[in-house]
Design a protein around this motif. Structure first.
Motif, PDB file in Angstrom:
ATOM      1  N   TRP A  63      31.576  52.900  46.680  1.00 22.39           N
ATOM      2  CA  TRP A  63      32.439  52.978  45.493  1.00 22.39           C
ATOM      3  C   TRP A  63      32.908  54.400  45.183  1.00 22.39           C
ATOM      4  CZ3 TRP A  63      33.889  48.341  44.167  1.00 22.39           C
ATOM      5  CH2 TRP A  63      33.005  47.250  44.208  1.00 22.39           C
ATOM      6  N   PHE A  64      32.406  55.427  45.893  1.00 22.51           N
ATOM      7  CA  PHE A  64      32.656  56.810  45.473  1.00 22.51           C
ATOM      8  C   PHE A  64      34.142  57.192  45.454  1.00 22.51           C
ATOM      9  CE2 PHE A  64      28.858  58.595  44.148  1.00 22.51           C
ATOM     10  CZ  PHE A  64      27.803  58.256  44.979  1.00 22.51           C
ATOM     11  N   SER A  65      34.995  56.434  46.173  1.00 23.88           N
ATOM     12  CA  SER A  65      36.431  56.794  46.155  1.00 23.88           C
ATOM     13  C   SER A  65      37.185  56.013  45.071  1.00 23.88           C
ATOM     14  CB  SER A  65      37.037  56.476  47.536  1.00 23.88           C
ATOM     15  OG  SER A  65      36.727  55.134  47.857  1.00 23.88           O
ATOM     16  N   ASP A  66      36.479  55.194  44.294  1.00 20.66           N
ATOM     17  CA  ASP A  66      37.147  54.365  43.272  1.00 20.66           C
ATOM     18  C   ASP A  66      37.283  55.086  41.931  1.00 20.66           C
ATOM     19  OD1 ASP A  66      36.865  50.920  43.979  1.00 20.66           O
ATOM     20  OD2 ASP A  66      36.389  52.537  45.376  1.00 20.66           O
ATOM     21  N   GLY A  67      38.499  54.961  41.357  1.00 23.50           N
ATOM     22  CA  GLY A  67      38.787  55.626  40.082  1.00 23.50           C
ATOM     23  C   GLY A  67      37.846  55.185  38.958  1.00 23.50           C
ATOM     24  N   TRP A  68      37.505  53.886  38.916  1.00 27.63           N
ATOM     25  CA  TRP A  68      36.648  53.400  37.818  1.00 27.63           C
ATOM     26  C   TRP A  68      35.294  54.115  37.826  1.00 27.63           C
ATOM     27  CZ3 TRP A  68      31.857  51.451  38.787  1.00 27.63           C
ATOM     28  CH2 TRP A  68      31.603  50.967  40.061  1.00 27.63           C
ATOM     29  N   TYR A 119      32.911  48.288  30.475  1.00 27.46           N
ATOM     30  CA  TYR A 119      34.239  47.751  30.789  1.00 27.46           C
ATOM     31  C   TYR A 119      34.707  48.262  32.157  1.00 27.46           C
ATOM     32  CZ  TYR A 119      39.266  46.934  30.602  1.00 27.46           C
ATOM     33  OH  TYR A 119      40.540  46.533  30.922  1.00 27.46           O
ATOM     34  N   LEU A 120      34.530  49.570  32.375  1.00 24.68           N
ATOM     35  CA  LEU A 120      34.989  50.178  33.638  1.00 24.68           C
ATOM     36  C   LEU A 120      34.312  49.530  34.846  1.00 24.68           C
ATOM     37  CD1 LEU A 120      34.994  53.939  32.591  1.00 24.68           C
ATOM     38  CD2 LEU A 120      36.981  52.655  33.425  1.00 24.68           C
ATOM     39  N   VAL A 121      32.988  49.320  34.755  1.00 26.73           N
ATOM     40  CA  VAL A 121      32.277  48.829  35.940  1.00 26.73           C
ATOM     41  C   VAL A 121      32.438  47.325  36.135  1.00 26.73           C
ATOM     42  CG1 VAL A 121      30.060  48.484  34.764  1.00 26.73           C
ATOM     43  CG2 VAL A 121      30.094  48.982  37.208  1.00 26.73           C
ATOM     44  N   ILE A 122      32.604  46.573  35.049  1.00 26.48           N
ATOM     45  CA  ILE A 122      32.726  45.112  35.198  1.00 26.48           C
ATOM     46  C   ILE A 122      34.171  44.710  35.510  1.00 26.48           C
ATOM     47  CG2 ILE A 122      32.511  42.912  33.959  1.00 26.48           C
ATOM     48  CD1 ILE A 122      30.087  44.263  32.468  1.00 26.48           C
ATOM     49  N   VAL A 123      35.150  45.332  34.846  1.00 26.76           N
ATOM     50  CA  VAL A 123      36.558  44.979  35.062  1.00 26.76           C
ATOM     51  C   VAL A 123      37.171  45.787  36.209  1.00 26.76           C
ATOM     52  CG1 VAL A 123      38.841  44.873  33.956  1.00 26.76           C
ATOM     53  CG2 VAL A 123      36.751  44.372  32.616  1.00 26.76           C
ATOM     54  N   LYS A 124      36.648  47.018  36.430  1.00 30.20           N
ATOM     55  CA  LYS A 124      37.174  47.908  37.496  1.00 30.20           C
ATOM     56  C   LYS A 124      38.705  47.995  37.397  1.00 30.20           C
ATOM     57  CE  LYS A 124      33.334  47.157  40.684  1.00 30.20           C
ATOM     58  NZ  LYS A 124      32.449  46.281  39.871  1.00 30.20           N
ATOM     59  N   PRO A 125      39.259  48.475  36.267  1.00 24.43           N
ATOM     60  CA  PRO A 125      40.719  48.444  36.032  1.00 24.43           C
ATOM     61  C   PRO A 125      41.522  49.336  36.968  1.00 24.43           C
ATOM     62  CG  PRO A 125      39.622  49.724  34.339  1.00 24.43           C
ATOM     63  CD  PRO A 125      38.543  49.123  35.179  1.00 24.43           C
TER      64      PRO A 125
END
Ligand code: HEM
Length: 126
Positions: A63-68, A119-125
């Motif tokens: 996940w390290f490259s993900d904005g969330w 919200y960030l980790v569950i929805v991953k917007p």
């Protein structure tokens, strides 16, 4: 293994956030030294397991490259900074013993950050 790690992570986040929000609501130097030691122990177990399990999840999940996660790490770092300030307040350190609006609203502000991180980790917007 990943799911078990997530269970450990969420458990430690609940312990960390719960103890920190409660400690932030207590008056400065308002509890005995013995109680301060107990609250600090619970907060320190929470923060260390939350970070270790969280970073391990991020590595395992790629996940390290993900904005969330970047946004969530910013929130978690802010909370880690607050952790130290709240421990100082419990111990009655002068710089953290104010009674002003900012201190009174701190526990509520922290609830908003917990909502944002979840919200960030569950929805991953993004
Ligand atoms: C301290 C640094 C933290 C890191 C590196 C981190 C990282 C992670 C990662 C990688 C996951 C797994 C995501 C997935 O599998 O979908 C996760 C799950 C989770 N984290 Fe964190 N986290 C941290 C702190 C927090 C904080 C402070 C909160 C809340 C206040 C939080 C709440 C959650 C929740 C609720 C989940 C489960 C999400 C789901 O099952 O979809 N984490 N975290």
């Amino acid at each position: 293994m990943y799911e078990l790690l997530k269970v450990l992570h969420i458990t430690s986040v609940i312990v960390w956030m719960g103890s920190m929000i409660l400690a932030a609501a207590l008056p400065p130097a308002g509890v005995s030294e013995k109680s301060v030691a107990a609250v600090r122990l619970i907060m320190n177990i929470g923060i260390s397991v939350a970070w270790i399990a969280g970073l391990y999840l991020a590595q395992q999940g790629g996940w390290f490259s993900d904005g969330w996660l970047h946004a969530k790490l910013a929130i978690a770092t802010l909370l880690a900074g607050l952790h130290g300030v709240i421990v100082s307040r419990l111990r009655g350190r002068a710089y953290a013993s104010g009674e002003g609006f900012m201190w009174v609203s701190l526990p509520w502000l922290m609830m908003v950050t917990v909502f944002a991180a979840s919200y960030l980790v569950i929805v991953k917007p993004f």
